[in-house]
Design an enzyme around this catalytic site. Structure first.
Site, mmCIF file in Angstrom:
data_model
loop_
_atom_site.group_PDB
_atom_site.id
_atom_site.type_symbol
_atom_site.label_atom_id
_atom_site.label_comp_id
_atom_site.label_asym_id
_atom_site.label_seq_id
_atom_site.Cartn_x
_atom_site.Cartn_y
_atom_site.Cartn_z
ATOM 1 N N ASP A 66 -9.178 19.391 -101.360
ATOM 2 C CA ASP A 66 -9.348 20.506 -100.432
ATOM 3 C C ASP A 66 -8.014 21.192 -100.116
ATOM 4 O O ASP A 66 -6.972 20.545 -100.186
ATOM 5 C CB ASP A 66 -10.023 20.029 -99.136
ATOM 6 N N HIS A 78 -7.494 22.069 -94.637
ATOM 7 C CA HIS A 78 -8.528 21.191 -95.174
ATOM 8 C C HIS A 78 -9.859 21.935 -95.169
ATOM 9 O O HIS A 78 -10.007 22.938 -94.488
ATOM 10 C CB HIS A 78 -8.716 19.956 -94.284
ATOM 11 N N TYR A 79 -10.844 21.412 -95.906
ATOM 12 C CA TYR A 79 -12.209 21.782 -95.601
ATOM 13 C C TYR A 79 -12.942 20.529 -95.146
ATOM 14 O O TYR A 79 -12.578 19.408 -95.489
ATOM 15 C CB TYR A 79 -12.927 22.487 -96.738
ATOM 16 N N GLU A 93 -8.940 22.106 -89.928
ATOM 17 C CA GLU A 93 -10.160 21.859 -90.699
ATOM 18 C C GLU A 93 -11.009 23.126 -90.732
ATOM 19 O O GLU A 93 -11.352 23.683 -89.684
ATOM 20 C CB GLU A 93 -10.965 20.715 -90.077
#
Length: 211
Positions: free
Chosen positions: A116, A3-4, A68
């Site tokens: 993302d 993910h971002y 993340e």
């Protein structure tokens, strides 16, 4: 699953992920400076995925480890972050016997709902280290490229692991990872590439020893 954060700095992202009011979490956060912070034990469920599926399996929060990456969603990913991601990801794959082709982006399991880690994420860098599947693998599969056909593209996308959805949504998710430079309507190149991905996934399933 990658993910971002869509927010910076890392401290703000971690605070959000640790706030029960937002009902979101992840196993790891990697800052722009390359600092790896573990928020949830790998054996525990983290609320990072949400609705969606991959390869016919839903409840991805219970089936995946979420990483993340601190990034605003528009800027290039920082070099220290990418350098830290590689050993972090390699360790997870080794501990859980996860094959590289099951490393996915959030957009892979939730096309249209999530974008993302986005078109700027360098999947080829992970592919070079055998930590993920990317465009190079598709280029090694020789197949005829058929004329554009939305029905066939959707069928191949589902067979490759994507959840069902409109052709344009699946096309955007697929291009985001495997052809980020490509735009415009469905093309022969897209048809060939999705067929190559389907072929690869079917081969991996056949060759992988059953537990």
């Amino acid at each position: 699953m990658l993910h971002y954060t869509a927010m910076t700095p890392a401290a703000a992202a971690i605070a959000r992920l640790c706030d029960p009011a937002f009902e979101v979490s992840a196993h790891y956060v990697i800052s722009e400076a390359g600092e790896v912070t573990q928020l949830v034990a790998e054996v525990r469920r983290a609320w990072h995925a949400g609705a969606g599926s991959w390869r016919g399996r839903d409840d991805m929060n219970s089936r995946s480890i979420g990483i993340e990456l601190v990034n605003d969603g528009a800027s290039p990913f920082a070099e220290p972050l990418l350098s830290a991601l590689q050993p972090c990801l390699a360790g997870i794959l080794a501990r859980w016997s996860i094959p590289p082709w099951n490393v996915i982006g959030h957009s892979d399991m939730a096309p249209g709902r999530k974008i993302d880690p986005g078109r700027s994420f360098p999947w080829t860098r992970l592919e070079d280290k055998e930590l993920a599947l990317g465009p190079y693998a598709l280029a090694r599969v020789e197949l005829d490229e058929l004329p554009p056909c939305e029905t066939l593209f959707r069928a191949d996308a589902l067979a490759a692991g994507y959840p069902d959805g409109p052709c344009e949504t699946l096309l955007e998710a697929f291009r985001s990872r495997f052809a980020p430079q490509r735009s415009g309507p469905l093309s022969r190149r897209d048809m060939g590439d999705i067929a190559r991905l389907r072929t690869l996934m079917e081969t991996f399933d056949k060759d992988r020893p059953q537990a």
